[in-house]
Design a protein around this motif. Sequence first.
Motif, mmCIF file in Angstrom:
data_model
loop_
_atom_site.group_PDB
_atom_site.id
_atom_site.type_symbol
_atom_site.label_atom_id
_atom_site.label_comp_id
_atom_site.label_asym_id
_atom_site.label_seq_id
_atom_site.Cartn_x
_atom_site.Cartn_y
_atom_site.Cartn_z
ATOM 1 N N VAL A 14 47.726 40.262 37.562
ATOM 2 C CA VAL A 14 48.556 39.116 37.211
ATOM 3 C C VAL A 14 48.367 38.889 35.714
ATOM 4 O O VAL A 14 47.234 38.757 35.242
ATOM 5 C CB VAL A 14 48.139 37.836 37.985
ATOM 6 N N LYS A 15 49.471 38.861 34.979
ATOM 7 C CA LYS A 15 49.417 38.609 33.544
ATOM 8 C C LYS A 15 49.605 37.115 33.300
ATOM 9 O O LYS A 15 50.589 36.534 33.738
ATOM 10 C CB LYS A 15 50.521 39.374 32.823
ATOM 11 N N VAL A 16 48.637 36.500 32.631
ATOM 12 C CA VAL A 16 48.716 35.076 32.295
ATOM 13 C C VAL A 16 48.729 34.992 30.770
ATOM 14 O O VAL A 16 47.683 34.976 30.131
ATOM 15 C CB VAL A 16 47.522 34.281 32.878
ATOM 16 N N TYR A 17 49.934 34.968 30.239
ATOM 17 C CA TYR A 17 50.072 35.024 28.784
ATOM 18 C C TYR A 17 50.310 33.662 28.158
ATOM 19 O O TYR A 17 50.524 33.570 26.968
ATOM 20 C CB TYR A 17 51.190 35.977 28.408
ATOM 21 N N ILE A 18 50.238 32.597 28.957
ATOM 22 C CA ILE A 18 50.393 31.263 28.384
ATOM 23 C C ILE A 18 49.063 30.739 27.865
ATOM 24 O O ILE A 18 49.011 29.747 27.170
ATOM 25 C CB ILE A 18 51.005 30.264 29.394
ATOM 26 N N LEU A 24 44.565 39.053 31.586
ATOM 27 C CA LEU A 24 45.034 39.907 32.663
ATOM 28 C C LEU A 24 44.022 39.777 33.791
ATOM 29 O O LEU A 24 42.829 40.034 33.595
ATOM 30 C CB LEU A 24 45.106 41.370 32.197
ATOM 31 N N TRP A 25 44.461 39.294 34.951
ATOM 32 C CA TRP A 25 43.600 39.212 36.124
ATOM 33 C C TRP A 25 43.804 40.475 36.938
ATOM 34 O O TRP A 25 44.928 40.846 37.256
ATOM 35 C CB TRP A 25 43.941 37.994 36.971
ATOM 36 N N VAL A 26 42.716 41.151 37.295
ATOM 37 C CA VAL A 26 42.757 42.380 38.090
ATOM 38 C C VAL A 26 42.133 42.067 39.436
ATOM 39 O O VAL A 26 41.021 41.542 39.507
ATOM 40 C CB VAL A 26 41.985 43.517 37.383
ATOM 41 N N LEU A 27 42.874 42.383 40.517
ATOM 42 C CA LEU A 27 42.419 41.991 41.847
ATOM 43 C C LEU A 27 42.906 42.964 42.900
ATOM 44 O O LEU A 27 43.769 43.798 42.652
ATOM 45 C CB LEU A 27 42.902 40.586 42.181
#
Length: 86
Positions: A14-18, A24-27
Motif C-alpha cells: 500500500v502506497k501512502v504518499y500523503i 510504502l507498507w509491505v504486507l
Amino acid sequence: MLADAVRAHGWSHVKVYIESPPVLWVLSEDAEDRALSVSAERLGGRWFYRVSRSMLYPCDAVQRVAAVLDDVLRDGWGCRGFAGRR
C-alpha cells in the motif's frame, strides 16, 4: 521500483504518499495484521530506504531491500503457510 520488487516476491503493498516522508507498507494478503513500513529519506547527500524506522539501505539496492523485506516477513511468520510462495 520497490513496490514492483516486493510484488515479485509475492507480497502486497500500500502506497501512502500523503505522509512526509512517503511510506510504502509491505504486507501479506493472508495476514494483514503484520506489515513493514518503508520510507525514503536523504542523508548526507544520498537517498536511503528506512525499513520500519530502523534499518537503512541505499535506494540503488532495490532488489536487496526487497529480499530483506521478504526474509524479515517470512521469519516473522515462520515457515507455516508460506511453503508454496517461493
